[in-house]
Design a protein around this motif. Structure first.
Motif, PDB file in Angstrom:
ATOM      1  N   GLU A  50       0.858  -1.178   0.000  1.00 28.38           N
ATOM      2  CA  GLU A  50       0.000   0.000   0.000  1.00 28.38           C
ATOM      3  C   GLU A  50       0.893   1.227   0.000  1.00 28.38           C
ATOM      4  O   GLU A  50       1.605   1.486   0.967  1.00 28.38           O
ATOM      5  N   LYS A  51       0.858   1.939  -1.108  1.00 24.41           N
ATOM      6  CA  LYS A  51       1.689   3.134  -1.244  1.00 24.41           C
ATOM      7  C   LYS A  51       0.907   4.335  -0.730  1.00 24.41           C
ATOM      8  O   LYS A  51      -0.219   4.582  -1.131  1.00 24.41           O
ATOM      9  N   LYS A  52       1.545   5.052   0.195  1.00 25.88           N
ATOM     10  CA  LYS A  52       0.963   6.279   0.730  1.00 25.88           C
ATOM     11  C   LYS A  52       1.909   7.418   0.385  1.00 25.88           C
ATOM     12  O   LYS A  52       2.998   7.197  -0.126  1.00 25.88           O
ATOM     13  N   SER A  53       1.532   8.635   0.677  1.00 26.31           N
ATOM     14  CA  SER A  53       2.349   9.774   0.258  1.00 26.31           C
ATOM     15  C   SER A  53       3.698   9.826   0.975  1.00 26.31           C
ATOM     16  O   SER A  53       4.687  10.274   0.400  1.00 26.31           O
ATOM     17  N   THR A  54       3.777   9.365   2.221  1.00 27.73           N
ATOM     18  CA  THR A  54       5.039   9.483   2.957  1.00 27.73           C
ATOM     19  C   THR A  54       5.673   8.144   3.340  1.00 27.73           C
ATOM     20  O   THR A  54       6.775   8.121   3.870  1.00 27.73           O
ATOM     21  N   ASN A  86       3.778  -7.831   8.701  1.00 28.89           N
ATOM     22  CA  ASN A  86       3.562  -6.456   8.229  1.00 28.89           C
ATOM     23  C   ASN A  86       4.854  -5.674   8.352  1.00 28.89           C
ATOM     24  O   ASN A  86       5.544  -5.766   9.370  1.00 28.89           O
ATOM     25  N   LEU A  87       5.169  -4.916   7.320  1.00 23.70           N
ATOM     26  CA  LEU A  87       6.382  -4.108   7.294  1.00 23.70           C
ATOM     27  C   LEU A  87       6.020  -2.694   6.866  1.00 23.70           C
ATOM     28  O   LEU A  87       5.289  -2.497   5.894  1.00 23.70           O
ATOM     29  N   VAL A  88       6.537  -1.733   7.603  1.00 25.07           N
ATOM     30  CA  VAL A  88       6.347  -0.325   7.254  1.00 25.07           C
ATOM     31  C   VAL A  88       7.680   0.201   6.739  1.00 25.07           C
ATOM     32  O   VAL A  88       8.711   0.039   7.387  1.00 25.07           O
ATOM     33  N   VAL A  89       7.654   0.802   5.564  1.00 22.47           N
ATOM     34  CA  VAL A  89       8.861   1.365   4.964  1.00 22.47           C
ATOM     35  C   VAL A  89       8.735   2.885   4.993  1.00 22.47           C
ATOM     36  O   VAL A  89       7.823   3.445   4.398  1.00 22.47           O
ATOM     37  N   LYS A  90       9.667   3.503   5.708  1.00 21.15           N
ATOM     38  CA  LYS A  90       9.682   4.962   5.816  1.00 21.15           C
ATOM     39  C   LYS A  90      10.911   5.494   5.081  1.00 21.15           C
ATOM     40  O   LYS A  90      11.849   4.763   4.803  1.00 21.15           O
ATOM     41  N   PHE A  91      10.904   6.786   4.821  1.00 19.40           N
ATOM     42  CA  PHE A  91      12.034   7.438   4.165  1.00 19.40           C
ATOM     43  C   PHE A  91      12.786   8.288   5.180  1.00 19.40           C
ATOM     44  O   PHE A  91      12.185   9.001   5.972  1.00 19.40           O
ATOM     45  N   GLY A  92      14.118   8.203   5.149  1.00 18.05           N
ATOM     46  CA  GLY A  92      14.934   8.960   6.087  1.00 18.05           C
ATOM     47  C   GLY A  92      16.258   9.338   5.458  1.00 18.05           C
ATOM     48  O   GLY A  92      16.454   9.224   4.249  1.00 18.05           O
ATOM     49  N   ASP A  93      17.209   9.744   6.295  1.00 20.01           N
ATOM     50  CA  ASP A  93      18.512  10.178   5.797  1.00 20.01           C
ATOM     51  C   ASP A  93      19.391   9.005   5.373  1.00 20.01           C
ATOM     52  O   ASP A  93      20.155   9.111   4.422  1.00 20.01           O
ATOM     53  N   GLU A  94      19.297   7.881   6.099  1.00 17.54           N
ATOM     54  CA  GLU A  94      20.144   6.743   5.766  1.00 17.54           C
ATOM     55  C   GLU A  94      19.391   5.443   6.013  1.00 17.54           C
ATOM     56  O   GLU A  94      18.394   5.405   6.720  1.00 17.54           O
ATOM     57  N   ILE A 104      13.775   1.802   7.301  1.00 19.24           N
ATOM     58  CA  ILE A 104      13.985   3.181   6.862  1.00 19.24           C
ATOM     59  C   ILE A 104      14.969   3.150   5.695  1.00 19.24           C
ATOM     60  O   ILE A 104      16.057   2.587   5.809  1.00 19.24           O
ATOM     61  N   ILE A 105      14.551   3.728   4.582  1.00 20.34           N
ATOM     62  CA  ILE A 105      15.407   3.777   3.392  1.00 20.34           C
ATOM     63  C   ILE A 105      15.692   5.232   3.051  1.00 20.34           C
ATOM     64  O   ILE A 105      14.906   6.121   3.382  1.00 20.34           O
ATOM     65  N   PRO A 106      16.824   5.488   2.407  1.00 21.73           N
ATOM     66  CA  PRO A 106      17.181   6.876   2.088  1.00 21.73           C
ATOM     67  C   PRO A 106      16.194   7.522   1.105  1.00 21.73           C
ATOM     68  O   PRO A 106      15.590   6.853   0.271  1.00 21.73           O
ATOM     69  N   HIS A 107      16.042   8.847   1.241  1.00 17.16           N
ATOM     70  CA  HIS A 107      15.235   9.602   0.279  1.00 17.16           C
ATOM     71  C   HIS A 107      15.831   9.395  -1.113  1.00 17.16           C
ATOM     72  O   HIS A 107      17.036   9.327  -1.273  1.00 17.16           O
ATOM     73  N   GLY A 108      15.011   9.303  -2.113  1.00 13.94           N
ATOM     74  CA  GLY A 108      15.483   9.120  -3.475  1.00 13.94           C
ATOM     75  C   GLY A 108      15.554   7.663  -3.889  1.00 13.94           C
ATOM     76  O   GLY A 108      15.799   7.360  -5.058  1.00 13.94           O
ATOM     77  N   THR A 109      15.362   6.734  -2.966  1.00 18.20           N
ATOM     78  CA  THR A 109      15.329   5.312  -3.311  1.00 18.20           C
ATOM     79  C   THR A 109      14.067   5.051  -4.124  1.00 18.20           C
ATOM     80  O   THR A 109      12.993   5.552  -3.800  1.00 18.20           O
ATOM     81  N   PHE A 110      14.188   4.256  -5.176  1.00 13.60           N
ATOM     82  CA  PHE A 110      13.045   4.045  -6.053  1.00 13.60           C
ATOM     83  C   PHE A 110      12.564   2.606  -6.082  1.00 13.60           C
ATOM     84  O   PHE A 110      11.572   2.289  -6.732  1.00 13.60           O
ATOM     85  N   GLU A 111      13.263   1.707  -5.362  1.00 10.78           N
ATOM     86  CA  GLU A 111      12.840   0.315  -5.331  1.00 10.78           C
ATOM     87  C   GLU A 111      13.223  -0.305  -3.992  1.00 10.78           C
ATOM     88  O   GLU A 111      14.074   0.206  -3.271  1.00 10.78           O
TER      89      GLU A 111
END
Length: 180
Positions: A50-54, A86-94, A104-111
């Motif tokens: 489920e893709k959400k905005s953040t 269940n896994l939540v994937v967030k975007f962060g610095d590293e 937590i994956i870096p901003h700009g990751t596309f996959e």
């Protein structure tokens, strides 16, 4: 370890909402991880992203069987497995995978590659003690089971030991405990 391409989900082009991915996992998948406990495997993995905005939410569901050897008889059998995660994937610095259910994956990751999560989910779904169903219901005819029964202490011996005559001096000492 080089990631398997089939387990890489490019989420950057997906619309906001739910997306389904199905995978078939067989023995070759575990050979890639150099895991040799399974003789064979046939597992269906359903992933709902489920893709959400953040952030991204992934729901894993596995169902199938693995062929393993019984811990008692070493006879191979098919162990049914079922598990969810269940896994939540967030975007962060590293990159940070310190938490069990948050990545937590870096901003700009596309996959995102989910092969490690699928592997761990399947391995953890197999019971720690693997007992052939024929051992539990008594229908398995095995040389090892016959030897185990032969070497196991019989109930008659245990019953005989309990009923042996006890020296009367010990009985008098036992009375001391109860005569308070």
């Amino acid at each position: 370890m080089k990631p398997l391409k089939e387990f890489t989900i490019p989420f950057v082009g997906l619309k906001i909402g739910k997306h389904h991915f199905d995978y078939e996992v067989e023995k070759a998948f575990f050979e890639y991880f150099e895991f040799e406990d399974f003789n064979d495997a046939n597992i269906t993995v359903n992933v709902e992203l489920e893709k959400k905005s953040t952030l991204l939410e992934l729901h894993f569901k596995i169902l199938g069987w693995v062929n393993v050897n019984c811990d008692l008889t070493n006879e191979p059998y098919n162990q049914t497995i079922e598990n969810e995660f269940n896994l939540v994937v967030k975007f962060g610095d590293e990159y940070n995978d310190d938490y069990i259910d948050i990545l937590i994956i870096p901003h700009g990751t596309f996959e995102i590659n989910i092969q490690q999560y699928v592997y761990e989910l399947i391995v953890l779904a197999v019971p720690a003690k693997r007992v052939h169903p024929g051992v539990e219901d008594g229908s398995l005819d095995s040389e090892i089971l016959k030897k185990l029964e032969e070497l196991s202490p019989s109930e008659q011996k245990e019953h005989k030991d309990q009923n042996e005559d006890i020296d009367p001096r010990w009985n008098k000492l036992k009375n001391l405990l109860t005569d308070k």
